[in-house]
Design an enzyme around this catalytic site. Structure first.
Site, mmCIF file in Angstrom:
data_model
loop_
_atom_site.group_PDB
_atom_site.id
_atom_site.type_symbol
_atom_site.label_atom_id
_atom_site.label_comp_id
_atom_site.label_asym_id
_atom_site.label_seq_id
_atom_site.Cartn_x
_atom_site.Cartn_y
_atom_site.Cartn_z
ATOM 1 N N GLY A 224 2.770 2.261 10.614
ATOM 2 C CA GLY A 224 3.671 3.387 10.416
ATOM 3 C C GLY A 224 4.406 3.825 11.667
ATOM 4 O O GLY A 224 4.993 4.906 11.706
ATOM 5 N N GLU B 15 -4.654 -5.288 10.864
ATOM 6 C CA GLU B 15 -3.652 -4.237 11.039
ATOM 7 C C GLU B 15 -3.927 -3.495 12.344
ATOM 8 O O GLU B 15 -4.776 -2.588 12.376
ATOM 9 C CB GLU B 15 -3.719 -3.238 9.887
ATOM 10 C CG GLU B 15 -3.477 -3.830 8.531
ATOM 11 C CD GLU B 15 -3.025 -2.766 7.535
ATOM 12 O OE1 GLU B 15 -1.909 -2.902 7.029
ATOM 13 O OE2 GLU B 15 -3.764 -1.805 7.313
ATOM 14 N N SER C 114 3.903 -2.116 10.221
ATOM 15 C CA SER C 114 5.364 -2.055 10.360
ATOM 16 C C SER C 114 6.054 -3.377 10.020
ATOM 17 O O SER C 114 7.040 -3.746 10.646
ATOM 18 C CB SER C 114 5.759 -1.572 11.758
ATOM 19 O OG SER C 114 5.292 -0.246 11.970
ATOM 20 N N HIS D 108 -9.287 0.735 5.292
ATOM 21 C CA HIS D 108 -7.984 0.968 5.927
ATOM 22 C C HIS D 108 -8.174 1.896 7.121
ATOM 23 O O HIS D 108 -9.012 2.803 7.092
ATOM 24 C CB HIS D 108 -7.015 1.576 4.901
ATOM 25 C CG HIS D 108 -5.602 1.612 5.383
ATOM 26 N ND1 HIS D 108 -5.144 2.568 6.258
ATOM 27 C CD2 HIS D 108 -4.548 0.799 5.130
ATOM 28 C CE1 HIS D 108 -3.864 2.336 6.517
ATOM 29 N NE2 HIS D 108 -3.477 1.268 5.844
ATOM 30 N N GLU E 212 -6.593 4.351 8.111
ATOM 31 C CA GLU E 212 -6.466 5.790 7.809
ATOM 32 C C GLU E 212 -7.770 6.324 7.218
ATOM 33 O O GLU E 212 -8.138 7.480 7.457
ATOM 34 C CB GLU E 212 -5.270 6.026 6.870
ATOM 35 C CG GLU E 212 -3.958 5.832 7.628
ATOM 36 C CD GLU E 212 -2.771 5.430 6.775
ATOM 37 O OE1 GLU E 212 -2.825 5.555 5.538
ATOM 38 O OE2 GLU E 212 -1.769 4.965 7.356
ATOM 39 N N LYS F 42 0.032 4.234 -0.089
ATOM 40 C CA LYS F 42 -0.654 5.399 0.499
ATOM 41 C C LYS F 42 -0.514 6.583 -0.464
ATOM 42 O O LYS F 42 -0.454 6.385 -1.673
ATOM 43 C CB LYS F 42 -0.100 5.716 1.886
ATOM 44 C CG LYS F 42 0.052 4.472 2.767
ATOM 45 C CD LYS F 42 0.287 4.819 4.193
ATOM 46 C CE LYS F 42 0.703 3.582 4.958
ATOM 47 N NZ LYS F 42 0.363 3.643 6.355
ATOM 48 N N ASN G 19 0.861 -1.185 0.000
ATOM 49 C CA ASN G 19 0.000 0.000 0.000
ATOM 50 C C ASN G 19 0.898 1.237 0.000
ATOM 51 O O ASN G 19 1.511 1.553 1.015
ATOM 52 C CB ASN G 19 -0.889 -0.019 1.254
ATOM 53 C CG ASN G 19 -1.658 1.278 1.452
ATOM 54 O OD1 ASN G 19 -1.846 2.053 0.512
ATOM 55 N ND2 ASN G 19 -2.099 1.520 2.677
HETATM 56 C C1 PEP Z 1 -0.436 0.096 5.908
HETATM 57 O O1 PEP Z 1 -0.435 1.214 5.416
HETATM 58 O O2 PEP Z 1 -1.380 -0.667 5.688
HETATM 59 C C2 PEP Z 1 0.693 -0.318 6.744
HETATM 60 C C3 PEP Z 1 0.669 -1.495 7.303
HETATM 61 O O3 PEP Z 1 1.718 0.577 6.878
HETATM 62 P P1 PEP Z 1 3.186 0.293 7.530
HETATM 63 O O4 PEP Z 1 3.682 -0.991 6.935
HETATM 64 O O5 PEP Z 1 4.004 1.468 7.101
HETATM 65 O O6 PEP Z 1 3.005 0.198 8.987
#
Ligand code: PEP
Length: 252
Positions: free
Chosen positions: A173, A167, A211, A95, A97, A11, A9
């Site tokens: 992040g 997640e 992460s 997601h 976000e 973003k 992803n």
């Molecule tokens: C994500 O955006 O779904 C995500 C898991 O980001 P990151 O790997 O940067 O934590």
């Protein structure tokens, strides 16, 4: 046999230069991989066509969000039908976000899942608890509830298009990752929830996100209910993304 998926992803990051440098590299590196991984790149929608052209059909492509409608007076929105028409295979739905920054509700997530599946896209449905919810001991009930509401209108013939990405919000992040054991426990709970809903739970791919990096992916992917990853930051680096794809063992 469950699909093994590593999805990147991007973003709101990336450029045509990144597409040109990253996608071809990922595609050629994956050609020598025999662990059955399905790599998916989910760039900003403007770059979907460029990624598809560079992928040569070897890397799947997705969008990060879709509208609740198929067409109409919804300025700025992109529908699942359009994403499919443009050549996408996947849509991310729900997601954290989108939920946190744009107020997306469970009800909207459920509608988007319906739109994605009806259009022929596979839906990667994102669920996850906040730090407060984990500390309060409610993580499993929060996540199970998100799963239940998101798939409420999935029809029996559509489950093969459903992927769930767990997640934890506090891990996205932040550099903090759930331990492999905690992630496995949640994945197992999600699979149990799907089974209780009458879904073919053993056939549904469950991804971990938050992460994931080249150096922690193998431990997570070794867990029996973790079928791959949803990768944010590390998917913007071709070598890191390929290393994460390599960390997925061949398993059924
Ligand atoms: C994500 O955006 O779904 C995500 C898991 O980001 P990151 O790997 O940067 O934590």
């Amino acid at each position: 046999m469950r699909r093994k998926i590593v999805a990147g992803n991007w973003k709101m990051n990336g450029s045509k230069d990144l597409v040109n440098s990253l996608v071809g590299h990922v595609r050629s590196e994956l050609a020598s991989l025999d662990n059955g991984v399905e790599a998916v790149i989910i760039p900003p929608a403007l770059f979907v066509g460029d990624v598809i052209r560079q992928s040569g059909g070897k890397v799947a492509v997705g969008v990060q969000n879709i509208a609740c409608w198929d067409s109409g007076a919804y300025t700025g929105e992109i529908s699942a039908v359009m994403a499919r028409d443009a050549g996408c295979d996947y849509a991310l739905v729900g997601h954290s976000e989108r939920r946190q920054l744009f107020g997306e509700t469970d009800e909207q997530v459920a509608v988007k899942v319906v739109r994605a599946l009806a259009s022929g896209l596979d839906a990667v449905i994102c669920v996850g608890e906040t730090l407060e919810e984990r500390e309060a001991g409610t993580a499993v009930s929060v996540v199970s509830g998100q799963v239940r509401r998101a798939v409420a209108d999935v029809e029996s013939g559509q489950w093969r298009q459903v992927v769930i990405a767990y997640e934890p919000v506090w891990a996205i992040g932040t550099g903090k990752t759930a331990t492999a054991e905690d992630a496995q426990a949640m994945h197992s709970a999600i699979r149990a929830e799907l089974a209780s809903l009458g879904a073919p739970a053993e056939k549904i791919s469950l991804l971990y996100g938050g992460s994931v990096k080249a150096d922690n992916a193998a431990a997570l992917f070794a867990q029996p209910d973790i079928d791959g990853g949803l990768i944010g930051g590390a998917s913007l680096n071709a070598n890191d993304f390929v290393s994460i794809c390599r960390a997925l063992p061949g398993k059924s």
